[in-house]
Design a protein around this motif. Structure first.
Motif, mmCIF file in Angstrom:
data_model
loop_
_atom_site.group_PDB
_atom_site.id
_atom_site.type_symbol
_atom_site.label_atom_id
_atom_site.label_comp_id
_atom_site.label_asym_id
_atom_site.label_seq_id
_atom_site.Cartn_x
_atom_site.Cartn_y
_atom_site.Cartn_z
ATOM 1 N N HIS A 8 0.832 -1.203 0.000
ATOM 2 C CA HIS A 8 0.000 0.000 0.000
ATOM 3 C C HIS A 8 0.871 1.260 0.000
ATOM 4 O O HIS A 8 0.543 2.256 -0.654
ATOM 5 N N LEU A 9 1.988 1.201 0.722
ATOM 6 C CA LEU A 9 2.899 2.337 0.755
ATOM 7 C C LEU A 9 3.493 2.584 -0.632
ATOM 8 O O LEU A 9 3.575 3.729 -1.096
ATOM 9 N N ARG A 10 3.906 1.497 -1.323
ATOM 10 C CA ARG A 10 4.452 1.643 -2.685
ATOM 11 C C ARG A 10 3.392 2.203 -3.633
ATOM 12 O O ARG A 10 3.701 3.055 -4.479
ATOM 13 N N GLN A 11 2.174 1.734 -3.496
ATOM 14 C CA GLN A 11 1.109 2.217 -4.370
ATOM 15 C C GLN A 11 0.824 3.695 -4.127
ATOM 16 O O GLN A 11 0.560 4.443 -5.087
ATOM 17 N N MET A 12 0.876 4.120 -2.871
ATOM 18 C CA MET A 12 0.690 5.539 -2.574
ATOM 19 C C MET A 12 1.786 6.378 -3.211
ATOM 20 O O MET A 12 1.514 7.462 -3.761
ATOM 21 N N ARG A 13 3.021 5.887 -3.165
ATOM 22 C CA ARG A 13 4.134 6.605 -3.777
ATOM 23 C C ARG A 13 3.988 6.671 -5.289
ATOM 24 O O ARG A 13 4.288 7.687 -5.914
ATOM 25 N N ARG A 14 3.521 5.566 -5.889
ATOM 26 C CA ARG A 14 3.297 5.553 -7.342
ATOM 27 C C ARG A 14 2.251 6.583 -7.728
ATOM 28 O O ARG A 14 2.408 7.326 -8.695
ATOM 29 N N ASN A 15 1.179 6.606 -6.969
ATOM 30 C CA ASN A 15 0.085 7.526 -7.285
ATOM 31 C C ASN A 15 0.495 8.985 -7.103
ATOM 32 O O ASN A 15 -0.008 9.872 -7.806
#
Length: 348
Positions: free
Chosen positions: A339-346
């Motif tokens: 979820h942290l990686r996805q937040m950074r991607r977004n």
């Protein structure tokens, strides 16, 4: 949940290839599977020879005579991965006797349900999506409650002929490539042979070239040799060999089937780089499969090597799917990091 209505499906799993062969009822044989990488004759030897240290887990879903298989192997406790390695151009669910898209969706959803009974974490790659495989796997597993992350992990260079002759294809190549082939061919120092039947002598020449090339040590030479022998028996082998003064200096291993040529391996002896034997051999093989085999497509496998762009017209992604069963406590730190990686991607 997606709201999709699923058909009643039977799910099961197998941990050995003898029971898989019996249960598949020929559904993973050459006659039923157009793609080499979707066949039991590929999966079984690949595991037995190259991946034998990882126990297999083949999930099956069935509706009547329609089947779907998910070939996996254990990476670690509670973590299974696609039963594939660097020899695979693709990995995806294997279907047979499918009569409708509704059946396909129901079978895939059952595979997702069966998977959570056997493992808590899945990593699947290299999955194509030009046929919808990556998207459909992700949708079915999400609908079954899995946490799913899809990322591009590799790329595949390929060529579609669209009815072009070799001359028309060659005319579209970069000028530098065409000039190299023209100049080096004039010197007449390189002789080329294309074998369609396996021979020990030809394969030994292939291995000699590979050892002298820039390539790293072959991961499983026994598997490749067995593959060449098997494909020779089916008439699909194309083994290209280039020689200077009778010594092998370049080699390529292709297969041709159902209008598609697959380039599995290529290598050249670095000591003869000035003669460009690898380039001349590639040109000869492209001519052979276009003019004689009448292929519609040539597939250069995975990898982003710059030289592939000289020979190919298009590139498509290959995907990695990381999937976690959220009710497993062991997955919670992994899901949090995801979820942290996805937040950074977004946010990027």
């Amino acid at each position: 949940m997606s709201g999709v209505t699923y058909l009643p499906v039977k799910g099961e799993y197998h941990d050995n290839f003898l029971t898989v062969q019996a249960a598949a009822r020929g559904g993973m044989d050459r006659e039923r599977q157009a793609c080499l990488f979707d066949r039991l004759a590929w999966i079984g030897p690949l595991h037995r020879i190259a991946l034998h240290d990882k126990p297999p887990l083949l999930l099956r879903a069935q509706i009547g005579d329609a089947d779907a298989w998910l070939p996996l192997m254990r990476q670690a406790s509670g973590h299974h991965v696609a039963l594939a390695n660097w020899y695979n151009f693709t990995w995806r669910p294997i279907y047979s006797s499918i009569h409708s898209e509704e059946q396909r969706q129901s079978l895939l959803r059952q595979l997702a349900d069966t998977a959570r009974q056997r493992t808590r974490r899945l990593t699947l790659a290299p999955v194509p999506d030009e046929d919808g495989s990556a998207s459909k796997i992700a949708a079915a597993f999400k609908d079954a409650g899995w946490v799913v992350d899809v990322t591009a992990c590799d790329e595949n260079h390929y060529l579609r002929l669209h009815g072009r002759t070799f001359a028309q294809y060659w005319d579209s190549r970069p000028g530098q490539l065409k000039n190299t082939v023209k100049r080096k061919a004039k010197k007449n120092t390189v002789s080329i042979r294309i074998e369609t039947e396996f021979s020990e002598t030809g394969w030994q020449d292939y291995e000699k070239v590979y050892v002298r090339s820039w390539k790293p040590q072959e991961g499983s030479p026994e598997f490749l040799k067995q593959l060449a022998q098997h494909e020779s028996g089916s008439g699909t082998l194309r083994l290209g060999l280039a020689y200077i003064d009778g010594q092998p200096v370049a080699a390529q291993f292709w297969t041709v089937e159902n209008g598609i040529a697959l380039i599995h391996k290529l290598a050249h002896d670095e000591r003869h780089l000035d003669a460009s034997p690898g380039t001349l051999l590639s040109a000869a093989l492209f001519r052979h499969v276009i003019e004689r085999d009448k292929v519609d497509e040539i597939d250069f496998g995975t990898g982003s090597d710059a030289y592939k762009q000289d020979w190919m017209d298009a590139v498509r992604p290959r995907y990695r799917l990381d999937m976690y069963w959220p009710r497993s406590l062991a997955n919670w730190p992994l899901i949090a990091r995801l979820h942290l990686r996805q937040m950074r991607r977004n946010a990027a």
